[in-house]
Design a protein around this motif. Structure first.
Motif, short mmCIF file in Angstrom:
data_model
loop_
_atom_site.label_atom_id
_atom_site.label_comp_id
_atom_site.label_asym_id
_atom_site.label_seq_id
_atom_site.Cartn_x
_atom_site.Cartn_y
_atom_site.Cartn_z
N ASP A 51 0.84 -1.20 0.00
CA ASP A 51 0.00 0.00 0.00
C ASP A 51 0.88 1.25 0.00
O ASP A 51 0.62 2.22 -0.73
N ARG A 77 -10.92 7.46 -13.46
CA ARG A 77 -10.34 7.69 -12.12
C ARG A 77 -9.71 6.43 -11.54
O ARG A 77 -9.19 6.45 -10.43
N LYS A 78 -9.76 5.33 -12.28
CA LYS A 78 -9.27 4.06 -11.73
C LYS A 78 -7.83 3.77 -12.20
O LYS A 78 -7.55 3.79 -13.40
C1 LIG Z 1 -5.97 8.44 2.70
C2 LIG Z 1 -5.30 8.75 1.39
C3 LIG Z 1 -3.85 8.65 1.45
C4 LIG Z 1 -3.29 8.99 0.12
C5 LIG Z 1 -1.88 9.44 0.23
C6 LIG Z 1 -1.86 10.62 1.10
C7 LIG Z 1 -0.76 11.33 1.34
C8 LIG Z 1 0.51 11.06 0.75
C9 LIG Z 1 1.32 10.36 1.71
C10 LIG Z 1 2.23 9.51 1.39
C11 LIG Z 1 2.59 9.10 0.06
C12 LIG Z 1 3.28 7.88 0.13
C13 LIG Z 1 2.66 6.83 0.37
C14 LIG Z 1 1.20 6.83 0.58
C15 LIG Z 1 0.94 5.81 1.51
C16 LIG Z 1 -0.09 5.10 1.48
C17 LIG Z 1 -1.24 5.30 0.57
C18 LIG Z 1 -2.34 4.46 1.09
C19 LIG Z 1 -3.65 4.84 0.53
C20 LIG Z 1 -4.70 4.22 1.37
O1 LIG Z 1 -4.49 3.25 2.02
S1 LIG Z 1 -6.23 4.97 1.43
C21 LIG Z 1 -7.01 4.22 2.83
C22 LIG Z 1 -7.70 2.90 2.52
N1 LIG Z 1 -8.76 3.08 1.59
C23 LIG Z 1 -9.96 3.59 1.92
O2 LIG Z 1 -10.23 3.94 3.03
C24 LIG Z 1 -10.97 3.72 0.76
C25 LIG Z 1 -12.42 3.72 1.26
N2 LIG Z 1 -13.27 3.81 0.09
C26 LIG Z 1 -13.50 4.99 -0.51
O3 LIG Z 1 -13.10 6.06 -0.04
C27 LIG Z 1 -14.30 4.96 -1.78
O4 LIG Z 1 -15.01 3.76 -1.89
C28 LIG Z 1 -13.38 5.12 -3.05
C29 LIG Z 1 -12.63 6.48 -2.97
C30 LIG Z 1 -12.36 3.98 -3.17
C31 LIG Z 1 -14.27 5.14 -4.29
O5 LIG Z 1 -15.34 6.02 -4.07
P1 LIG Z 1 -15.78 7.12 -5.14
O6 LIG Z 1 -17.11 7.66 -4.68
O7 LIG Z 1 -14.70 8.10 -5.38
O8 LIG Z 1 -15.94 6.35 -6.48
P2 LIG Z 1 -16.97 5.18 -6.88
O9 LIG Z 1 -17.52 4.42 -5.73
O10 LIG Z 1 -17.95 5.79 -7.84
O11 LIG Z 1 -16.00 4.17 -7.69
C32 LIG Z 1 -15.28 4.67 -8.81
C33 LIG Z 1 -14.99 3.47 -9.70
O12 LIG Z 1 -14.17 2.54 -8.97
C34 LIG Z 1 -14.85 1.27 -8.86
N3 LIG Z 1 -14.55 0.70 -7.55
C35 LIG Z 1 -14.59 1.33 -6.35
N4 LIG Z 1 -14.25 0.50 -5.37
C36 LIG Z 1 -13.99 -0.68 -5.95
C37 LIG Z 1 -13.60 -1.94 -5.47
N5 LIG Z 1 -13.37 -2.16 -4.16
N6 LIG Z 1 -13.44 -2.95 -6.34
C38 LIG Z 1 -13.65 -2.77 -7.67
N7 LIG Z 1 -14.00 -1.59 -8.20
C39 LIG Z 1 -14.20 -0.57 -7.35
C40 LIG Z 1 -16.31 1.59 -9.05
O13 LIG Z 1 -17.03 0.46 -9.50
C41 LIG Z 1 -16.25 2.69 -10.06
O14 LIG Z 1 -15.98 2.11 -11.33
P3 LIG Z 1 -16.72 2.66 -12.66
O15 LIG Z 1 -16.42 4.13 -12.72
O16 LIG Z 1 -16.11 1.88 -13.78
O17 LIG Z 1 -18.17 2.38 -12.45
#
Ligand SMILES: CCCCC/C=C\C/C=C\C/C=C\C/C=C\CCCC(=O)SCCNC(=O)CCNC(=O)[C@H](O)C(C)(C)COP(=O)(O)OP(=O)(O)OC[C@H]1O[C@@H](n2cnc3c(N)ncnc32)[C@H](O)[C@@H]1OP(=O)(O)O
Length: 184
Positions: A109, A154-155
């Protein structure tokens, strides 16, 4: 790197956690507990909101100044791939000299996150699948790489592997979804 002591603190904290993870019963345990509680109270006084912290937020420090993940030292970071070395300290030990299984997706991750950040994207992990191919050794320099398989709107579909020389320890596939503008 800003030399304000935090690189050294991160390293010391990792060393401490590794020492705790490998120590047997110790007659100084109460003194250690007292010291920890004293420092906890001191640090609690300077608690900061996200965005103003050191831990995980300082890109000029090794591992962003955090000890949550195994050590990851990137050597190549582009918008389409990341390559570097990974190292699991004793703190990440599961059993029989192998890393705890849950720490592998944790590492992946983190590694995937670097690609998302390099692309300038706010993204979240939607899923992360890990295949455990061979035990991941503790205390060994490992090679890790991740790359973009394809992007669809966005994927962002990502893949990665972790190797000990020629031995594949683990492979991963993930979907990162770029956040809509204004999403929390
Ligand atoms: C917290 C963010 C951190 C990011 C980095 C930040 C700072 C930088 C720091 C360091 C950089 C270095 C390293 C970074 C370190 C680690 C990064 C780790 C990132 C994480 O660790 S982060 C925490 C764990 N994570 C969550 O806590 C997610 C909870 N969740 C949600 O927040 C929503 O669920 C979301 C946003 C995922 C989607 O939500 P949404 O509303 O934007 O979009 P939507 O639901 O419409 O999906 C759009 C299209 O994706 C498809 N889709 C969605 N989910 C799917 C699945 N599971 N399987 C298959 N397809 C899927 C749909 O089917 C649709 O596909 P289509 O468009 O083709 O229909």
């Amino acid at each position: 790197m800003t030399d304000d002591g935090y690189a050294e603190l991160t390293s010391a904290l990792r060393g401490f956690l590794d020492a705790v993870a490998t120590a047997g019963p110790h007659d100084q345990v109460q003194a250690l507990t007292d010291d920890l509680r004293r420092w906890t109270a001191i640090l609690a006084e300077s608690r900061q909101e996200e965005g103003k912290r050191v831990f995980g937020e300082r890109f000029d420090l090794p591992d962003r100044g955090q000890t949550l993940t195994p050590v990851f030292a990137p050597q190549v970071v582009t918008t389409s791939k990341v390559e570097g070395t990974a190292w699991f300290g004793d703190y990440f030990h599961g059993s029989n000299g192998a890393a705890h299984g849950g720490t592998l997706p944790l590492l992946f991750d983190e590694v995937f996150g670097h690609i998302a950040v390099e692309r300038g994207s706010r993204a979240r992990t939607a899923y992360l699948h890990t295949d455990f191919r061979s035990v991941t050794p503790i205390g060994v320099d490992l090679q890790v790489r991740a790359w973009v398989e394809r992007a669809e709107g966005r994927k962002l579909f990502l893949a990665a592997d972790l190797r000990d020389g020629e031995v594949v320890c683990a492979e991963a596939e993930a979907l990162f979804v770029l956040l809509r503008d204004g999403a929390p």
